[in-house]
Design a protein around this motif. Structure first.
Motif, mmCIF file in Angstrom:
data_model
loop_
_atom_site.group_PDB
_atom_site.id
_atom_site.type_symbol
_atom_site.label_atom_id
_atom_site.label_comp_id
_atom_site.label_asym_id
_atom_site.label_seq_id
_atom_site.Cartn_x
_atom_site.Cartn_y
_atom_site.Cartn_z
ATOM 1 N N PHE A 85 33.256 47.852 51.582
ATOM 2 C CA PHE A 85 33.459 47.651 50.154
ATOM 3 C C PHE A 85 33.504 48.978 49.408
ATOM 4 C CE2 PHE A 85 31.192 43.305 50.492
ATOM 5 C CZ PHE A 85 32.384 42.659 50.768
ATOM 6 N N ARG A 86 32.583 49.875 49.736
ATOM 7 C CA ARG A 86 32.501 51.174 49.061
ATOM 8 C C ARG A 86 33.759 51.997 49.307
ATOM 9 N NH1 ARG A 86 30.479 53.113 44.797
ATOM 10 N NH2 ARG A 86 28.417 52.363 45.280
ATOM 11 N N ASP A 87 34.246 52.017 50.547
ATOM 12 C CA ASP A 87 35.470 52.758 50.860
ATOM 13 C C ASP A 87 36.648 52.221 50.049
ATOM 14 O OD1 ASP A 87 34.033 54.308 52.636
ATOM 15 O OD2 ASP A 87 34.801 53.293 54.433
ATOM 16 N N GLN A 88 36.756 50.893 49.982
ATOM 17 C CA GLN A 88 37.823 50.270 49.203
ATOM 18 C C GLN A 88 37.667 50.600 47.718
ATOM 19 O OE1 GLN A 88 37.907 46.002 49.525
ATOM 20 N NE2 GLN A 88 39.429 45.771 47.927
ATOM 21 N N GLU A 89 36.440 50.510 47.220
ATOM 22 C CA GLU A 89 36.173 50.789 45.809
ATOM 23 C C GLU A 89 36.521 52.231 45.459
ATOM 24 O OE1 GLU A 89 32.512 50.516 42.605
ATOM 25 O OE2 GLU A 89 32.046 50.739 44.726
ATOM 26 N N LEU A 90 36.150 53.180 46.312
ATOM 27 C CA LEU A 90 36.444 54.585 46.036
ATOM 28 C C LEU A 90 37.944 54.836 45.988
ATOM 29 C CD1 LEU A 90 33.680 56.359 48.153
ATOM 30 C CD2 LEU A 90 33.775 56.094 45.663
ATOM 31 N N GLU A 91 38.689 54.203 46.874
ATOM 32 C CA GLU A 91 40.148 54.351 46.869
ATOM 33 C C GLU A 91 40.745 53.767 45.588
ATOM 34 O OE1 GLU A 91 43.747 55.717 48.023
ATOM 35 O OE2 GLU A 91 41.832 56.143 49.015
ATOM 36 N N GLU A 92 40.266 52.594 45.192
ATOM 37 C CA GLU A 92 40.753 51.970 43.959
ATOM 38 C C GLU A 92 40.390 52.804 42.736
ATOM 39 O OE1 GLU A 92 39.153 48.016 44.087
ATOM 40 O OE2 GLU A 92 40.639 47.346 45.546
ATOM 41 N N ARG A 93 39.191 53.365 42.711
ATOM 42 C CA ARG A 93 38.793 54.217 41.582
ATOM 43 C C ARG A 93 39.666 55.466 41.504
ATOM 44 N NH1 ARG A 93 32.615 54.145 39.788
ATOM 45 N NH2 ARG A 93 32.294 51.921 39.958
ATOM 46 N N LYS A 94 39.979 56.032 42.650
ATOM 47 C CA LYS A 94 40.849 57.209 42.681
ATOM 48 C C LYS A 94 42.229 56.860 42.114
ATOM 49 C CE LYS A 94 42.606 59.016 46.530
ATOM 50 N NZ LYS A 94 42.646 59.592 47.863
ATOM 51 N N ASN A 95 42.752 55.698 42.482
ATOM 52 C CA ASN A 95 44.052 55.263 41.966
ATOM 53 C C ASN A 95 43.997 55.004 40.461
ATOM 54 O OD1 ASN A 95 45.172 55.425 44.526
ATOM 55 N ND2 ASN A 95 44.806 53.262 44.975
ATOM 56 N N ARG A 96 42.907 54.364 39.994
ATOM 57 C CA ARG A 96 42.763 54.126 38.549
ATOM 58 C C ARG A 96 42.629 55.444 37.795
ATOM 59 N NH1 ARG A 96 39.455 49.904 40.412
ATOM 60 N NH2 ARG A 96 37.558 50.975 39.816
ATOM 61 N N PHE A 97 41.916 56.397 38.391
ATOM 62 C CA PHE A 97 41.782 57.717 37.770
ATOM 63 C C PHE A 97 43.151 58.365 37.608
ATOM 64 C CE2 PHE A 97 41.600 62.318 38.192
ATOM 65 C CZ PHE A 97 40.729 62.658 37.162
ATOM 66 N N SER A 98 43.965 58.299 38.647
ATOM 67 C CA SER A 98 45.301 58.907 38.587
ATOM 68 C C SER A 98 46.149 58.261 37.499
ATOM 69 C CB SER A 98 46.007 58.787 39.935
ATOM 70 O OG SER A 98 45.351 59.547 40.906
ATOM 71 N N ARG A 99 46.092 56.922 37.411
ATOM 72 C CA ARG A 99 46.863 56.234 36.365
ATOM 73 C C ARG A 99 46.349 56.594 34.976
ATOM 74 N NH1 ARG A 99 46.239 51.770 39.909
ATOM 75 N NH2 ARG A 99 44.816 50.759 38.444
ATOM 76 N N ALA A 100 45.027 56.649 34.817
ATOM 77 C CA ALA A 100 44.446 56.998 33.513
ATOM 78 C C ALA A 100 44.784 58.446 33.149
ATOM 79 C CB ALA A 100 42.937 56.789 33.528
ATOM 80 N N MET A 101 44.742 59.345 34.128
ATOM 81 C CA MET A 101 45.063 60.740 33.865
ATOM 82 C C MET A 101 46.525 60.879 33.435
ATOM 83 S SD MET A 101 44.106 63.748 33.412
ATOM 84 C CE MET A 101 42.438 63.706 33.974
ATOM 85 N N ASP A 102 47.417 60.104 34.035
ATOM 86 C CA ASP A 102 48.819 60.121 33.609
ATOM 87 C C ASP A 102 48.941 59.709 32.145
ATOM 88 O OD1 ASP A 102 49.649 60.974 36.097
ATOM 89 O OD2 ASP A 102 50.250 58.959 36.781
ATOM 90 N N LYS A 103 48.178 58.688 31.739
ATOM 91 C CA LYS A 103 48.198 58.245 30.343
ATOM 92 C C LYS A 103 47.667 59.338 29.417
ATOM 93 C CE LYS A 103 47.657 53.307 31.210
ATOM 94 N NZ LYS A 103 46.763 52.139 31.046
ATOM 95 N N VAL A 104 46.587 60.003 29.830
ATOM 96 C CA VAL A 104 46.009 61.083 29.023
ATOM 97 C C VAL A 104 47.015 62.222 28.885
ATOM 98 C CG1 VAL A 104 44.217 62.870 28.980
ATOM 99 C CG2 VAL A 104 43.612 60.512 29.560
ATOM 100 N N LYS A 105 47.643 62.606 29.961
ATOM 101 C CA LYS A 105 48.630 63.697 29.927
ATOM 102 C C LYS A 105 49.821 63.336 29.041
ATOM 103 C CE LYS A 105 47.526 65.674 34.440
ATOM 104 N NZ LYS A 105 47.988 65.863 35.831
ATOM 105 N N THR A 106 50.271 62.087 29.133
ATOM 106 C CA THR A 106 51.387 61.650 28.295
ATOM 107 C C THR A 106 50.997 61.690 26.820
ATOM 108 O OG1 THR A 106 52.234 60.240 30.068
ATOM 109 C CG2 THR A 106 52.955 59.720 27.826
ATOM 110 N N ALA A 107 49.799 61.190 26.489
ATOM 111 C CA ALA A 107 49.328 61.222 25.109
ATOM 112 C C ALA A 107 49.161 62.658 24.613
ATOM 113 C CB ALA A 107 48.003 60.464 24.986
ATOM 114 N N HIS A 108 48.659 63.531 25.483
ATOM 115 C CA HIS A 108 48.477 64.937 25.114
ATOM 116 C C HIS A 108 49.829 65.601 24.846
ATOM 117 C CE1 HIS A 108 46.592 68.868 25.017
ATOM 118 N NE2 HIS A 108 47.505 69.303 25.875
#
Length: 163
Positions: free
Chosen positions: A132-155
Motif C-alpha cells: 500500500f505504501r509503495d503504491q501511495e508514494l507513487e500516486e503522491r509523486k504523480n499528484r505532486f507533478s500534476r500540481a506542480m504543472d498547475k503552479v508553474k502555469t499559474a506562475h
C-alpha cells in the motif's frame, strides 16, 4: 496518527470478509484520487481533505462533488474519508460525514470513537502495508507533478510568460 493505515485496516477486513463469504460480497474501492471513485458498497477516500479543501470550495470540482454525494447516497451506502483535519473539509461536505477519532493505536490495532461507540480495527500485515505504501508514494509523486504543472502555469500566467 495512522489515518491511512487505519482506513486500510478496515478495507482489508472487507477483503477478508469477501474471501470467506463470496456469496455476500461487499464491493469496495480504496481511492486516493478523484478518478478512482466509482459506485460500490463501501467507498474509502484517503486524504480527501486535501482534495476538497474548504478554501477551494468555490471551484467547480468541489461544488460538483457535493452534488454528487447528494445523488449517490443510496448507491454508495458507506463512504469513509480520511483527512488531516475534519475541519479542512467545507461545511457542506462535512455534513455528509460523522467524524471518527483514533483514540489509540498499538502494534496490532486501532481504537476508534464514532459517535460515542468504540471500534477496534486490526492493522493490516506489514507486507500488505508495504505494498500500500509503495503504491501511495507513487500516486503522491504523480499528484505532486500534476500540481506542480498547475503552479508553474499559474506562475507563468501571472508573469505574462506564454507557455
Amino acid at each position: 496518527m495512522g489515518k491511512t493505515t487505519c482506513l486500510r485496516g478496515i478495507y482489508h477486513q472487507i477483503e477478508d470478509y469477501n474471501t470467506l463469504h463470496p456469496e455476500n460480497e461487499i464491493s469496495s474501492i480504496f481511492a486516493t484520487d478523484i478518478d478512482q471513485i466509482d459506485i460500490c458498497d463501501c467507498l474509502f477516500l484517503d486524504d480527501f481533505g486535501t482534495k476538497f479543501n474548504k478554501r477551494d470550495f468555490s471551484t467547480t470540482e468541489n461544488k460538483e462533488f457535493v452534488k454528487l454525494l447528494q445523488e449517490v447516497r443510496t448507491n454508495i451506502p458507506v463512504i469513509l474519508v480520511s483527512s488531516p483535519s475534519y475541519f479542512m473539509l467545507d461545511k457542506d461536505l462535512r455534513n455528509f460525514f460523522t467524524p471518527a477519532q483514533i483514540l489509540s493505536k498499538s502494534d496490532a490495532r486501532f481504537l476508534l470513537n464514532v459517535s460515542g461507540a468504540t471500534f477496534s480495527v486490526p492493522k493490516p500485515s506489514d507486507k500488505l502495508l508495504k505494498e500500500f505504501r509503495d503504491q501511495e508514494l507513487e500516486e503522491r509523486k504523480n499528484r505532486f507533478s500534476r500540481a506542480m504543472d498547475k503552479v508553474k502555469t499559474a506562475h507563468a500566467k501571472k508573469n505574462g510568460i506564454k507557455s
